[in-house]
Design a protein around this motif. Structure first.
Motif, mmCIF file in Angstrom:
data_model
loop_
_atom_site.group_PDB
_atom_site.id
_atom_site.type_symbol
_atom_site.label_atom_id
_atom_site.label_comp_id
_atom_site.label_asym_id
_atom_site.label_seq_id
_atom_site.Cartn_x
_atom_site.Cartn_y
_atom_site.Cartn_z
ATOM 1 N N ASP A 176 0.820 -1.218 0.000
ATOM 2 C CA ASP A 176 0.000 0.000 0.000
ATOM 3 C C ASP A 176 0.851 1.264 0.000
ATOM 4 O OD1 ASP A 176 -2.438 1.307 -0.062
ATOM 5 O OD2 ASP A 176 -2.564 1.469 2.112
ATOM 6 N N THR A 177 2.050 1.210 -0.583
ATOM 7 C CA THR A 177 2.944 2.371 -0.557
ATOM 8 C C THR A 177 3.428 2.752 -1.944
ATOM 9 O OG1 THR A 177 4.788 0.864 -0.094
ATOM 10 C CG2 THR A 177 3.768 1.952 1.794
ATOM 11 N N ALA A 178 2.864 2.164 -2.973
ATOM 12 C CA ALA A 178 3.286 2.440 -4.351
ATOM 13 C C ALA A 178 2.080 2.240 -5.266
ATOM 14 C CB ALA A 178 4.432 1.507 -4.741
ATOM 15 N N PRO A 179 2.159 2.725 -6.509
ATOM 16 C CA PRO A 179 1.030 2.558 -7.437
ATOM 17 C C PRO A 179 0.907 1.120 -7.925
ATOM 18 C CG PRO A 179 2.857 3.638 -8.541
ATOM 19 C CD PRO A 179 3.231 3.555 -7.093
ATOM 20 N N VAL A 180 0.502 0.244 -7.013
ATOM 21 C CA VAL A 180 0.328 -1.178 -7.318
ATOM 22 C C VAL A 180 -1.138 -1.546 -7.112
ATOM 23 C CG1 VAL A 180 0.960 -3.529 -6.663
ATOM 24 C CG2 VAL A 180 2.693 -1.719 -6.602
ATOM 25 N N ALA A 181 -1.736 -2.175 -8.101
ATOM 26 C CA ALA A 181 -3.138 -2.599 -8.004
ATOM 27 C C ALA A 181 -3.208 -3.891 -7.191
ATOM 28 C CB ALA A 181 -3.733 -2.791 -9.393
ATOM 29 N N GLU A 182 -3.113 -3.764 -5.878
ATOM 30 C CA GLU A 182 -2.960 -4.930 -5.013
ATOM 31 C C GLU A 182 -4.188 -5.843 -5.009
ATOM 32 O OE1 GLU A 182 0.091 -3.507 -1.556
ATOM 33 O OE2 GLU A 182 -1.922 -2.649 -1.494
ATOM 34 N N LYS A 183 -5.368 -5.259 -4.985
ATOM 35 C CA LYS A 183 -6.561 -6.111 -4.921
ATOM 36 C C LYS A 183 -6.764 -6.910 -6.221
ATOM 37 C CE LYS A 183 -9.149 -2.702 -3.291
ATOM 38 N NZ LYS A 183 -10.334 -1.968 -2.751
ATOM 39 N N PRO A 184 -6.667 -6.297 -7.397
ATOM 40 C CA PRO A 184 -6.758 -7.107 -8.622
ATOM 41 C C PRO A 184 -5.655 -8.153 -8.730
ATOM 42 C CG PRO A 184 -7.160 -4.803 -9.130
ATOM 43 C CD PRO A 184 -6.681 -4.849 -7.699
ATOM 44 N N LEU A 185 -4.443 -7.801 -8.305
ATOM 45 C CA LEU A 185 -3.358 -8.778 -8.332
ATOM 46 C C LEU A 185 -3.645 -9.919 -7.354
ATOM 47 C CD1 LEU A 185 -0.186 -6.500 -8.531
ATOM 48 C CD2 LEU A 185 -0.918 -8.173 -10.243
ATOM 49 N N GLY A 186 -4.198 -9.582 -6.191
ATOM 50 C CA GLY A 186 -4.551 -10.611 -5.223
ATOM 51 C C GLY A 186 -5.585 -11.571 -5.787
ATOM 52 N N ALA A 187 -6.560 -11.033 -6.527
ATOM 53 C CA ALA A 187 -7.577 -11.874 -7.149
ATOM 54 C C ALA A 187 -6.964 -12.740 -8.251
ATOM 55 C CB ALA A 187 -8.700 -11.008 -7.709
ATOM 56 N N ALA A 188 -6.072 -12.134 -9.039
ATOM 57 C CA ALA A 188 -5.432 -12.878 -10.126
ATOM 58 C C ALA A 188 -4.569 -14.013 -9.597
ATOM 59 C CB ALA A 188 -4.584 -11.919 -10.974
ATOM 60 N N ALA A 189 -3.967 -13.803 -8.420
ATOM 61 C CA ALA A 189 -3.108 -14.823 -7.826
ATOM 62 C C ALA A 189 -3.898 -15.876 -7.054
ATOM 63 C CB ALA A 189 -2.082 -14.165 -6.901
ATOM 64 N N GLY A 190 -5.169 -15.615 -6.790
ATOM 65 C CA GLY A 190 -5.989 -16.592 -6.093
ATOM 66 C C GLY A 190 -6.116 -16.384 -4.599
ATOM 67 N N LEU A 191 -5.714 -15.198 -4.094
ATOM 68 C CA LEU A 191 -5.925 -14.927 -2.667
ATOM 69 C C LEU A 191 -7.408 -14.867 -2.346
ATOM 70 C CD1 LEU A 191 -3.358 -12.120 -1.673
ATOM 71 C CD2 LEU A 191 -3.178 -14.584 -1.280
ATOM 72 N N GLY A 192 -8.172 -14.319 -3.266
ATOM 73 C CA GLY A 192 -9.607 -14.149 -3.076
ATOM 74 C C GLY A 192 -10.190 -13.494 -4.309
ATOM 75 N N TRP A 193 -11.382 -12.956 -4.187
ATOM 76 C CA TRP A 193 -12.019 -12.234 -5.282
ATOM 77 C C TRP A 193 -12.465 -10.877 -4.770
ATOM 78 C CZ3 TRP A 193 -14.303 -15.753 -2.198
ATOM 79 C CH2 TRP A 193 -15.530 -15.423 -1.630
#
Length: 342
Positions: free
Chosen positions: A129-146
């Protein structure tokens, strides 16, 4: 190596570890563009900067070949909605009731990254949460959740209460399958939102979100929304707390995520009297500290105005001439509300 990585992540304190490619979120650029064009980001001008990086992680660091996504539970030990029934008390978002998670998660990410380099080589970069990273979409793509209808990540293993961190690496690691949507016909998160911040399922208008209003929004809050904020003075957990998938939530292993007793339901009268030095001392090590005394007291005054508690009127009147014009405006509004209600 993948199995060893997962085991090491668990030993470091994470609850889930999954992997995706940096180019695994092709729909994000268009969705982000639509969000920004509609102005739904409000005053968060930083979202307009580095749009290419935010929309395409592959451009953030072209050398990266894999993104390791980590989840760490912070499930509360109490009902976070109970304080909403105590109008003379303050509701603080669960994640902010103790130590700043940025510091704790980032230290774990760095330890895991150092382990990875020692075991397999390559280069790494860590983000929480400290850089321009789309963490939630990446988390979904990796299978952490939706991403649920409230746009937050939901996990079949952890429910809604977890932090996300990422390790970008030049190593080629086996990827995981993305998670599919399991929201079904449920609309609990949308129905509970006091400010109607969800114009449609899977869409958020930050300008109406209490988390945005209490943390990111500078200056006075629109009067139409002040009354809907209730006693929420920093963040809002309503849409997370009602998610049925929380029946699978796991207990937080990090004790520094457990609420400080004085932040479970603090007294509004005590909070509104904090000066700058007192505010900084009381919230030392807390993420709340970053919004500053003025914005914090503004939020407390809105809560006082919504309390219906006549005994809180003198505390509000004392700030009607505060040097900060937004605080003074909030104080006058609170006094007017209390005069009307009593």
């Amino acid at each position: 190596m993948k199995e060893a990585l997962i085991q090491q992540a668990l030993e470091e304190g994470f609850d889930l570890c999954r992997v995706c490619r940096p180019d695994a979120i092709p729909l994000v650029p268009d969705r982000l563009g639509t969000f920004l064009e509609a102005g739904r980001h409000g005053q968060m001008d930083w979202m307009e900067r580095r749009v290419e990086w935010r929309g395409n992680p592959a451009s953030l660091w072209p050398q990266a070949r894999s993104v390791i996504m980590l989840a760490e539970s912070y499930t509360p030990q109490h009902d976070p909605l109970h304080v909403l029934q105590q109008p003379d008390r303050a509701a603080i978002s669960v994640y902010a009731q103790n130590r700043d998670y940025h510091d704790l998660v980032k230290k774990r990410l760095k330890r895991l990254a150092r382990w990875l380099i020692a075991e397999a080589g390559g280069e790494v970069k860590v983000f929480v949460d400290t850089a321009p990273v789309a963490e939630k979409p990446l988390g979904a793509a990796a299978g952490l959740g939706w991403q649920g209808k409230h746009t937050n990540l939901v996990s079949r293993d952890l429910g809604s209460w977890f932090f996300i961190g990422s390790v970008f690496t030049t190593l080629e690691l086996p990827v995981d399958a993305p998670e599919v949507d399991h929201c079904g016909s449920c609309t609990a998160c949308q129905d509970v939102c006091p400010t109607a911040a969800f114009p449609a399922p899977y869409q958020l208008d930050a300008r109406r979100c209490i988390s945005y209003l209490t943390i990111e929004h500078h200056g006075p809050v629109d009067e139409e929304l002040r009354g809907k904020m209730g006693n929420r003075i920093y963040g809002c957990d309503d849409c997370l707390a009602v998610c049925p998938w929380n029946k699978f939530a796991v207990e937080a292993r990090e004790i520094r995520y457990n609420a400080r007793p004085e932040l479970l339901a603090p007294d509004l009268e005590q909070l509104v009297a904090l000066n700058d030095a007192g505010f900084r001392a009381f919230f030392s090590g807390s993420p709340i500290k970053r919004i500053g005394r003025d914005r914090f007291v503004r939020n407390v005054l809105y809560a006082i105005g919504n309390s219906g508690m006549a005994r809180l009127r003198p505390a509000s009147q004392a700030l009607c001439d505060d040097p900060d014009p937004t605080v003074a405006d909030a104080a006058r509004w609170a006094v007017t509300q209390l005069n009307t209600q009593n």
